[in-house]
Design a protein around this motif. Structure first.
Motif, PDB file in Angstrom:
ATOM      1  N   MET A 133       0.798  -1.286   0.086  1.00 48.77           N
ATOM      2  CA  MET A 133       0.044   0.025   0.052  1.00 48.77           C
ATOM      3  C   MET A 133       0.715   1.308   0.065  1.00 48.77           C
ATOM      4  O   MET A 133       1.062   1.643   0.931  1.00 48.77           O
ATOM      5  CB  MET A 133      -0.895   0.008   1.250  1.00 48.77           C
ATOM      6  N   ASN A 134       1.280   1.644  -1.075  1.00 51.79           N
ATOM      7  CA  ASN A 134       2.269   2.684  -1.190  1.00 51.79           C
ATOM      8  C   ASN A 134       1.616   3.729  -2.247  1.00 51.79           C
ATOM      9  O   ASN A 134       2.089   3.774  -3.456  1.00 51.79           O
ATOM     10  CB  ASN A 134       3.670   2.231  -1.800  1.00 51.79           C
ATOM     11  N   VAL A 135       0.842   4.253  -1.674  1.00 53.50           N
ATOM     12  CA  VAL A 135       0.157   5.679  -2.334  1.00 53.50           C
ATOM     13  C   VAL A 135       0.754   6.937  -1.842  1.00 53.50           C
ATOM     14  O   VAL A 135       0.802   7.338  -0.680  1.00 53.50           O
ATOM     15  CB  VAL A 135      -1.396   5.409  -2.266  1.00 53.50           C
ATOM     16  N   ASP A 136       1.106   7.725  -2.994  1.00 51.00           N
ATOM     17  CA  ASP A 136       1.317   9.109  -2.612  1.00 51.00           C
ATOM     18  C   ASP A 136       0.504  10.122  -2.820  1.00 51.00           C
ATOM     19  O   ASP A 136       0.317  10.810  -3.813  1.00 51.00           O
ATOM     20  CB  ASP A 136       2.600   9.494  -3.470  1.00 51.00           C
ATOM     21  N   PHE A 137      -0.256  10.469  -1.802  1.00 47.45           N
ATOM     22  CA  PHE A 137      -1.342  11.577  -2.049  1.00 47.45           C
ATOM     23  C   PHE A 137      -0.497  12.720  -1.796  1.00 47.45           C
ATOM     24  O   PHE A 137       0.318  12.904  -0.872  1.00 47.45           O
ATOM     25  CB  PHE A 137      -2.310  11.485  -0.652  1.00 47.45           C
ATOM     26  N   PRO A 138      -1.172  13.957  -2.322  1.00 47.81           N
ATOM     27  CA  PRO A 138      -0.533  15.243  -2.042  1.00 47.81           C
ATOM     28  C   PRO A 138      -0.698  15.750  -0.597  1.00 47.81           C
ATOM     29  O   PRO A 138      -1.885  15.340  -0.097  1.00 47.81           O
ATOM     30  CB  PRO A 138      -1.331  16.136  -2.995  1.00 47.81           C
ATOM     31  N   ASN A 139      -0.048  16.464  -0.266  1.00 50.94           N
ATOM     32  CA  ASN A 139       0.064  16.703   1.139  1.00 50.94           C
ATOM     33  C   ASN A 139      -1.218  17.450   1.512  1.00 50.94           C
ATOM     34  O   ASN A 139      -1.717  17.093   2.803  1.00 50.94           O
ATOM     35  CB  ASN A 139       1.219  17.977   1.608  1.00 50.94           C
ATOM     36  N   ARG A 140      -1.807  18.332   0.694  1.00 46.14           N
ATOM     37  CA  ARG A 140      -3.152  18.850   1.113  1.00 46.14           C
ATOM     38  C   ARG A 140      -3.984  17.759   1.142  1.00 46.14           C
ATOM     39  O   ARG A 140      -5.109  17.940   2.186  1.00 46.14           O
ATOM     40  CB  ARG A 140      -3.704  19.969   0.301  1.00 46.14           C
TER      41      ARG A 140
ATOM     42  N   ASN B  47      -3.382  -5.883   0.897  1.00 46.53           N
ATOM     43  CA  ASN B  47      -2.682  -4.713   1.154  1.00 46.53           C
ATOM     44  C   ASN B  47      -3.086  -3.589  -0.153  1.00 46.53           C
ATOM     45  O   ASN B  47      -2.557  -2.766  -0.483  1.00 46.53           O
ATOM     46  CB  ASN B  47      -1.175  -5.137   0.688  1.00 46.53           C
ATOM     47  N   ASN B  48      -4.509  -3.914  -0.342  1.00 46.22           N
ATOM     48  CA  ASN B  48      -5.246  -2.818  -1.099  1.00 46.22           C
ATOM     49  C   ASN B  48      -6.013  -2.031  -0.253  1.00 46.22           C
ATOM     50  O   ASN B  48      -6.440  -2.279   0.919  1.00 46.22           O
ATOM     51  CB  ASN B  48      -6.179  -3.298  -2.135  1.00 46.22           C
ATOM     52  N   ILE B  49      -5.881  -0.684  -0.540  1.00 50.29           N
ATOM     53  CA  ILE B  49      -6.795   0.425   0.361  1.00 50.29           C
ATOM     54  C   ILE B  49      -8.223   0.028   0.404  1.00 50.29           C
ATOM     55  O   ILE B  49      -8.991  -0.122  -0.913  1.00 50.29           O
ATOM     56  CB  ILE B  49      -6.598   1.797  -0.057  1.00 50.29           C
TER      57      ILE B  49
ATOM     58  N   PHE C  53     -15.051   3.811  -5.317  1.00 51.64           N
ATOM     59  CA  PHE C  53     -14.473   3.458  -4.314  1.00 51.64           C
ATOM     60  C   PHE C  53     -15.400   3.714  -3.107  1.00 51.64           C
ATOM     61  O   PHE C  53     -15.801   4.858  -3.073  1.00 51.64           O
ATOM     62  CB  PHE C  53     -13.229   4.067  -3.713  1.00 51.64           C
ATOM     63  N   ASP C  54     -15.932   2.640  -2.315  1.00 51.48           N
ATOM     64  CA  ASP C  54     -16.866   3.015  -1.501  1.00 51.48           C
ATOM     65  C   ASP C  54     -16.499   2.849   0.119  1.00 51.48           C
ATOM     66  O   ASP C  54     -17.240   2.907   0.917  1.00 51.48           O
ATOM     67  CB  ASP C  54     -18.102   2.106  -1.618  1.00 51.48           C
ATOM     68  N   GLY C  55     -15.028   3.150   0.166  1.00 56.07           N
ATOM     69  CA  GLY C  55     -14.667   3.266   1.535  1.00 56.07           C
ATOM     70  C   GLY C  55     -13.962   4.562   2.227  1.00 56.07           C
ATOM     71  O   GLY C  55     -13.509   4.644   2.908  1.00 56.07           O
ATOM     72  N   PHE C  56     -14.811   5.684   1.622  1.00 59.01           N
ATOM     73  CA  PHE C  56     -14.821   6.745   2.163  1.00 59.01           C
ATOM     74  C   PHE C  56     -15.566   7.073   3.404  1.00 59.01           C
ATOM     75  O   PHE C  56     -16.764   6.783   3.376  1.00 59.01           O
ATOM     76  CB  PHE C  56     -15.195   8.152   1.256  1.00 59.01           C
ATOM     77  N   THR C  57     -14.885   7.334   4.543  1.00 54.78           N
ATOM     78  CA  THR C  57     -15.773   7.764   5.735  1.00 54.78           C
ATOM     79  C   THR C  57     -15.015   9.039   6.532  1.00 54.78           C
ATOM     80  O   THR C  57     -13.997   9.017   6.141  1.00 54.78           O
ATOM     81  CB  THR C  57     -15.969   6.374   6.705  1.00 54.78           C
TER      82      THR C  57
END
Length: 88
Positions: A1-8, A22-24, A50-54
């Motif tokens: 799980m190596n995802v690079d989200f922007p800092n914001r 190892n998937n989000i 993606f339905d995993g937003f909470t």
């Protein structure tokens, strides 16, 4: 799980959970993401949906409100979590 989200975006995320592959599987934010933020995350994850937003809180806050209060909110939230451990 190596995802690079922007800092914001990274700044708004409280926790990222992954499944056994190892998937989000879940992204927990302090406040709900805007639709454009969700779309940006989908692009980063290379997914159509993606339905995993909470989120911890249900209130909607503007970007300027978040910038003004984020440190205070994070500190208060973390302090209260640690106080829960002390009570039990």
């Amino acid at each position: 799980m190596n995802v690079d989200f922007p800092n914001r975006l990274k700044d708004k995320i409280f926790e990222i959970k992954s499944d056994s592959n190892n998937n989000i599987s879940k992204i927990v934010s302090y406040f709900p993401f805007s639709e454009s933020e969700k779309q940006e995350i989908l692009l980063i994850l290379k997914r159509r949906s993606f339905d995993g937003f909470t989120s911890i809180f249900v209130d909607r806050v503007s970007a300027s409100e978040w910038e003004k209060t984020k440190d205070q909110i994070k500190k208060k939230f973390n302090d209260e979590l640690f106080d829960i451990d002390k009570k039990f």
